[in-house]
Every structure is written in structure tokens, then in C-alpha cells.
Design a protein around this motif. Structure first.
Motif, PDB file in Angstrom:
ATOM      1  N   TYR A   1       1.834   6.653 -17.017  1.00 48.87           N
ATOM      2  CA  TYR A   1       2.009   7.226 -15.685  1.00 48.87           C
ATOM      3  C   TYR A   1       2.792   8.537 -15.748  1.00 48.87           C
ATOM      4  O   TYR A   1       2.457   9.516 -15.072  1.00 48.87           O
ATOM      5  N   ARG A   2       3.843   8.565 -16.565  1.00 54.18           N
ATOM      6  CA  ARG A   2       4.640   9.781 -16.680  1.00 54.18           C
ATOM      7  C   ARG A   2       3.798  10.923 -17.257  1.00 54.18           C
ATOM      8  O   ARG A   2       3.898  12.067 -16.810  1.00 54.18           O
ATOM      9  N   ARG A   3       2.955  10.615 -18.249  1.00 55.48           N
ATOM     10  CA  ARG A   3       2.089  11.636 -18.825  1.00 55.48           C
ATOM     11  C   ARG A   3       1.107  12.163 -17.769  1.00 55.48           C
ATOM     12  O   ARG A   3       0.867  13.363 -17.685  1.00 55.48           O
TER      13      ARG A   3
ATOM     14  N   GLU B   1       3.053  14.421 -15.465  1.00 51.65           N
ATOM     15  CA  GLU B   1       3.402  15.679 -16.116  1.00 51.65           C
ATOM     16  C   GLU B   1       2.194  16.601 -16.239  1.00 51.65           C
ATOM     17  O   GLU B   1       2.318  17.818 -16.186  1.00 51.65           O
ATOM     18  N   GLU B   2       1.021  16.022 -16.426  1.00 55.87           N
ATOM     19  CA  GLU B   2      -0.187  16.826 -16.616  1.00 55.87           C
ATOM     20  C   GLU B   2      -0.938  17.086 -15.316  1.00 55.87           C
ATOM     21  O   GLU B   2      -1.994  17.736 -15.324  1.00 55.87           O
ATOM     22  N   ALA B   3      -0.424  16.606 -14.193  1.00 55.78           N
ATOM     23  CA  ALA B   3      -1.096  16.781 -12.902  1.00 55.78           C
ATOM     24  C   ALA B   3      -1.158  18.264 -12.527  1.00 55.78           C
ATOM     25  O   ALA B   3      -0.259  19.052 -12.855  1.00 55.78           O
ATOM     26  N   ALA B   4      -2.234  18.642 -11.847  1.00 57.11           N
ATOM     27  CA  ALA B   4      -2.389  20.031 -11.403  1.00 57.11           C
ATOM     28  C   ALA B   4      -1.460  20.341 -10.235  1.00 57.11           C
ATOM     29  O   ALA B   4      -1.043  21.491 -10.052  1.00 57.11           O
ATOM     30  N   ASP B   5      -1.152  19.355  -9.409  1.00 54.56           N
ATOM     31  CA  ASP B   5      -0.241  19.529  -8.279  1.00 54.56           C
ATOM     32  C   ASP B   5       1.197  19.320  -8.731  1.00 54.56           C
ATOM     33  O   ASP B   5       1.467  18.586  -9.695  1.00 54.56           O
ATOM     34  N   VAL B   6       2.115  19.946  -8.018  1.00 52.04           N
ATOM     35  CA  VAL B   6       3.530  19.746  -8.301  1.00 52.04           C
ATOM     36  C   VAL B   6       3.953  18.375  -7.761  1.00 52.04           C
ATOM     37  O   VAL B   6       3.690  18.050  -6.601  1.00 52.04           O
ATOM     38  N   VAL B   7       4.583  17.582  -8.613  1.00 55.40           N
ATOM     39  CA  VAL B   7       5.124  16.283  -8.225  1.00 55.40           C
ATOM     40  C   VAL B   7       6.627  16.343  -8.443  1.00 55.40           C
ATOM     41  O   VAL B   7       7.088  16.792  -9.499  1.00 55.40           O
ATOM     42  N   TYR B   8       7.403  15.903  -7.444  1.00 55.42           N
ATOM     43  CA  TYR B   8       8.854  16.004  -7.579  1.00 55.42           C
ATOM     44  C   TYR B   8       9.545  14.840  -6.881  1.00 55.42           C
ATOM     45  O   TYR B   8       8.943  14.121  -6.070  1.00 55.42           O
ATOM     46  N   GLU B   9      10.830  14.691  -7.189  1.00 55.41           N
ATOM     47  CA  GLU B   9      11.729  13.774  -6.487  1.00 55.41           C
ATOM     48  C   GLU B   9      12.998  14.536  -6.146  1.00 55.41           C
ATOM     49  O   GLU B   9      13.410  15.439  -6.886  1.00 55.41           O
ATOM     50  N   THR B  10      13.594  14.180  -5.000  1.00 53.28           N
ATOM     51  CA  THR B  10      14.870  14.785  -4.622  1.00 53.28           C
ATOM     52  C   THR B  10      15.870  13.674  -4.309  1.00 53.28           C
ATOM     53  O   THR B  10      15.495  12.514  -4.092  1.00 53.28           O
ATOM     54  N   ASP B  11      17.147  14.069  -4.265  1.00 51.32           N
ATOM     55  CA  ASP B  11      18.150  13.128  -3.802  1.00 51.32           C
ATOM     56  C   ASP B  11      18.178  13.147  -2.279  1.00 51.32           C
ATOM     57  O   ASP B  11      17.343  13.799  -1.637  1.00 51.32           O
ATOM     58  N   GLU B  12      19.158  12.461  -1.702  1.00 49.95           N
ATOM     59  CA  GLU B  12      19.200  12.353  -0.242  1.00 49.95           C
ATOM     60  C   GLU B  12      19.468  13.692   0.446  1.00 49.95           C
ATOM     61  O   GLU B  12      19.217  13.850   1.644  1.00 49.95           O
ATOM     62  N   ARG B  13      19.961  14.688  -0.296  1.00 47.12           N
ATOM     63  CA  ARG B  13      20.235  16.003   0.281  1.00 47.12           C
ATOM     64  C   ARG B  13      19.083  16.991   0.066  1.00 47.12           C
ATOM     65  O   ARG B  13      19.177  18.149   0.443  1.00 47.12           O
ATOM     66  N   GLY B  14      18.008  16.532  -0.548  1.00 48.48           N
ATOM     67  CA  GLY B  14      16.868  17.393  -0.756  1.00 48.48           C
ATOM     68  C   GLY B  14      16.930  18.231  -2.017  1.00 48.48           C
ATOM     69  O   GLY B  14      16.142  19.174  -2.182  1.00 48.48           O
ATOM     70  N   ARG B  15      17.822  17.894  -2.938  1.00 49.13           N
ATOM     71  CA  ARG B  15      17.927  18.638  -4.189  1.00 49.13           C
ATOM     72  C   ARG B  15      17.056  17.975  -5.249  1.00 49.13           C
ATOM     73  O   ARG B  15      17.043  16.751  -5.377  1.00 49.13           O
ATOM     74  N   PHE B  16      16.336  18.800  -6.022  1.00 51.58           N
ATOM     75  CA  PHE B  16      15.416  18.274  -7.023  1.00 51.58           C
ATOM     76  C   PHE B  16      16.170  17.491  -8.099  1.00 51.58           C
ATOM     77  O   PHE B  16      17.159  17.966  -8.667  1.00 51.58           O
ATOM     78  N   VAL B  17      15.659  16.284  -8.360  1.00 55.61           N
ATOM     79  CA  VAL B  17      16.163  15.506  -9.499  1.00 55.61           C
ATOM     80  C   VAL B  17      15.065  15.332 -10.546  1.00 55.61           C
ATOM     81  O   VAL B  17      15.342  14.948 -11.688  1.00 55.61           O
ATOM     82  N   TYR B  18      13.833  15.636 -10.158  1.00 52.63           N
ATOM     83  CA  TYR B  18      12.717  15.627 -11.109  1.00 52.63           C
ATOM     84  C   TYR B  18      11.627  16.562 -10.582  1.00 52.63           C
ATOM     85  O   TYR B  18      11.314  16.572  -9.390  1.00 52.63           O
TER      86      TYR B  18
END
Length: 401
Positions: free
Chosen positions: A55-57, A60-77
């Protein structure tokens, strides 16, 4: 055997739940179950780790940007696609707020949108906005955002961002093209309308309002057929039937009632609009020929009058080019009216070049107001057979001088 299997299943459930008491089993049976459970858990962890890596691969290889943020909206991944979209390395974005990527004029609106999502506790949203890349380019993105909660407390977000710049550019080109077409149609001298098969107006241009005297809203409130002259309704119904049957009727003339009670005469061309092969509407281009019809009627009446006159009648422009000749020209001189039109009169009258120049100068001076119309005078004219006729000639200015 059934009872033993049931005891074994109950014991496994107890062990899986963390219980130490496994019920009425021998120590050897209990130890065997614990070993089996440990082996199963180890296999499950290996399977999970393998799937997690897959799943991680994929992410990582997805054409779209995938991200996670903390509760304040700052990127953690952030996955690797962020580099292609923004020009920033994914690790450089960690700890950065998503709003930092937005163009300044969109930050307030974007912030208000996501505050509303959080306030209404909508778990998922889709928002379109422009971002600014590392090298200063502006790109349009479509962001799908999912809120993550721990009970009632927001703990972070997960998002997918897709580059839709090309789509937005195409949509803008389409909007501009539609605007130019709409402007062209509105400036056209003809009426453009689209009505459904029940006669409800779906579209009309500015000229439709000018010709009918109704606003588009007023026209939409009534069946469009209701403005037709009652004597033309049956003809319109029959022509619609031919259209729906696949025929292409020639242009037809209809009379319509204007809002002020007067009648307009329209020359109409129509075509059927089909959706998946089924007729759904009729598009019509109509030209107001009211004045043309009136002039034609007046000309016909005038022609009937002049045709019955034995005297020769010619209508010419300021250069002496004949525009009209009544039928008497054939009775008197033997020429068909069309033979004397244009410059034909000068050739047929067999006048010398000097006389032609003199008479044309006379016509120009009269037309310009520099000369007076001659009193009636006699002049010789030769007929088609070459015989000479003396004609009592009388000139008169036309209504336009």
C-alpha cells in the motif's frame, strides 16, 4: 467429537481475548492451542507488513498527491507526487501548513471553506483552488479532504490533490468561446430560439425580444406557439411533423403577434435537436421580413398598375442605368423589359456618344440639385426592328431624389 471441537473453539476465543483460563483442557492441549495462536498471529503480522508495504508503495507511486496532516493542518506525510506538482521535495513540506501553497488571494476563502467543513463535521469535502509552485507558476488543483476524529476531537486530515490545470484552461477557453458565440448571436439581425416539443422556450437571443416585444421571461411563461397567427398554426404543426419524421422542409413564412398587437412576418428555418436519437427540441432561426413583404406587396400592386398602362415607363438611377421598365417597352419598342435594364438602354436607343454624355450630365445635375427637370419634350427612339418612333418624353424625380 462435537463437544471436543466446541471446547477447543471456546478455548481459542478465550486465549485470543487474553484470558489465562482455557477451560476444561489438559495442560498439553492448552499449550498446543497457545502455540497455534502464536503462529497464527505471527503469520498475520507478516501478511499485514507485506500489505502495508504494498500500500505504501502504491501511495508513493501515485500520480496524485497523497498527504496527511496533524490537527492544525501541518503536513506529517506527503508522497513523491508533491515534487512534480509543487516543485518542493516532500520532506521540505513536512511541518508546513497547506495554506502556504495557496495563492495569497485564495487563502481566506479556502480557510473559510474548511472551517465550515469542521464546524458541520462533514467527514469529506472536495474543493478547487489555485496553488503557487516553487518556481512561481500557478496551477489549479482539486483537493479531496477527509477529517480524522478521535471521538469528537479532530486529530488530523488525509487528502488527495489532483492537478486540473489543463482542465481549467480548457474550461476557460470553452467559456470564452461560448461568450463570443453568445455575443455574436445577440448581435445578429436574426432571431435565434430553441423550444422543447411542448413549445416551452429554452433559449432566445436579444433579437427574439426585439421582434416579439416580449422579454424572454414572458416568452418562457407561455407556449411559444401561442404567439403564432391562428391561421398559421396548422401549417406550423404540419411542418413540425415533417421535421420530426426526418424531412428538411424549405424555409417557411409565418406571422406572429407582437406584444403591442401588431403582426410581424418571419421567414423561418428550423432543425430538430436529438439526444441519443430521440427528438427533444427544435432550434429555429427566423428573419423579420415584415418590411420586405410590405415592399413586395407594394411593388406587385405598382406593377399591376404600370402593366396596364400603354405609356412607356422607365426608372433609372442618377447615371441613367435603367432599374425598371414596364411591359409597354415591349409593346412600343419590341424589347423585353430585361433587355433595357442596366446600361442596355443607352445601346438600344442608338444615340451618339456625345448625346449619351450630354444626357448623363443632365441626369447628374438634376439628381444633385444643380439643374431643373426638363419640361415634356419629344425625342426619336428606334425600336428593335430599327424603325424610328417619336416619343413624348417626361422626366420626373423619384421619391429619394
Amino acid at each position: 467429537a462435537v463437544a471436543a471441537a466446541r471446547r477447543r473453539a471456546d478455548a481459542l476465543e478465550h486465549l485470543a481475548a487474553g484470558a489465562h483460563d482455557v477451560g476444561p483442557l489438559t495442560p498439553v492441549e492448552a499449550l498446543t492451542l497457545r502455540v497455534e495462536l502464536a503462529l497464527a498471529r505471527a503469520a498475520s503480522r507478516r501478511t499485514f507488513s507485506k500489505r502495508e508495504a504494498e500500500y505504501r508503495r502504491m501511495v508513493e507511486e501515485a500520480a496524485d498527491v497523497v498527504y496527511e496532516t496533524d490537527e492544525r493542518g501541518r503536513f506529517v506525510y506527503v508522497n513523491q507526487a508533491a515534487r512534480t506538482l509543487t516543485g518542493h521535495a516532500p520532506e521540505a513540506l513536512l511541518g508546513t501548513h497547506f495554506n502556504a501553497l495557496l495563492t495569497p488571494e485564495w487563502r481566506k476563502e479556502t480557510k473559510a471553506f474548511y472551517r465550515k467543513q469542521l464546524r458541520e463535521k462533514n467527514s469529506k469535502s472536495v474543493f478547487v483552488s489555485p496553488i503557487q509552485t516553487r518556481d512561481g507558476q500557478t496551477k489549479w488543483v482539486e483537493q479531496t479532504l477527509v477529517l480524522r476524529f478521535d471521538g469528537e476531537r479532530l486529530v488530523g486530515t488525509q487528502g488527495v490533490v489532483r492537478d486540473i490545470t489543463k482542465r481549467m484552461e480548457l474550461e476557460q477557453i470553452l467559456r470564452e468561446s461560448e461568450a463570443r458565440f453568445q455575443d455574436l448571436v445577440d448581435q445578429a439581425g436574426d432571431m435565434f430560439v430553441t423550444v422543447d416539443l411542448q413549445g416551452k422556450l429554452l433559449y432566445g437571443n436579444r433579437r427574439a425580444q426585439e421582434i416579439s416585444g416580449y422579454t424572454l421571461d414572458e416568452l418562457k411563461e407561455k407556449p411559444f406557439w401561442s404567439v403564432l397567427h391562428q391561421d398559421d398554426v396548422q401549417k406550423a404543426v404540419e411542418n413540425l411533423g415533417r421535421l420530426l419524421a426526418g424531412e428538411e422542409p424549405a424555409p417557411h413564412v409565418y406571422r406572429v403577434h407582437r406584444k403591442d398587437g401588431s403582426v410581424a412576418v418571419l421567414e423561418v428555418n428550423s432543425r430538430v435537436v436529438r439526444r441519443d436519437g430521440t427528438p427533444v427540441a427544435v432550434q429555429t432561426i427566423a428573419r423579420d421580413v415584415t418590411d420586405r413583404q410590405r415592399v413586395q406587396a407594394e411593388l406587385e400592386r405598382a406593377n399591376q398598375i404600370t402593366s396596364s398602362i400603354d405609356s412607356l415607363i422607365l426608372v433609372a438611377d442618377a447615371e441613367g442605368n435603367v432599374l425598371y421598365a414596364n411591359p409597354a417597352v415591349e409593346r412600343v419598342l419590341g424589347y423585353a423589359p430585361q433587355e433595357v435594364l442596366g446600361q442596355g438602354w443607352w445601346a438600344l436607343s442608338r444615340r451618339s456618344a456625345e448625346e449619351v454624355d450630354e444626357e448623363r450630365d443632365y441626369l447628374r445635375r438634376v439628381a444633385d440639385g444643380r439643374g431643373e427637370v426638363k419640361a415634356p419634350y419629344e425625342r426619336p427612339i428606334r425600336d428593335k426592328a430599327g424603325q424610328r418612333h417619336w416619343i413624348l418624353w417626361q422626366d420626373a424625380l423619384g421619391p429619394d431624389g
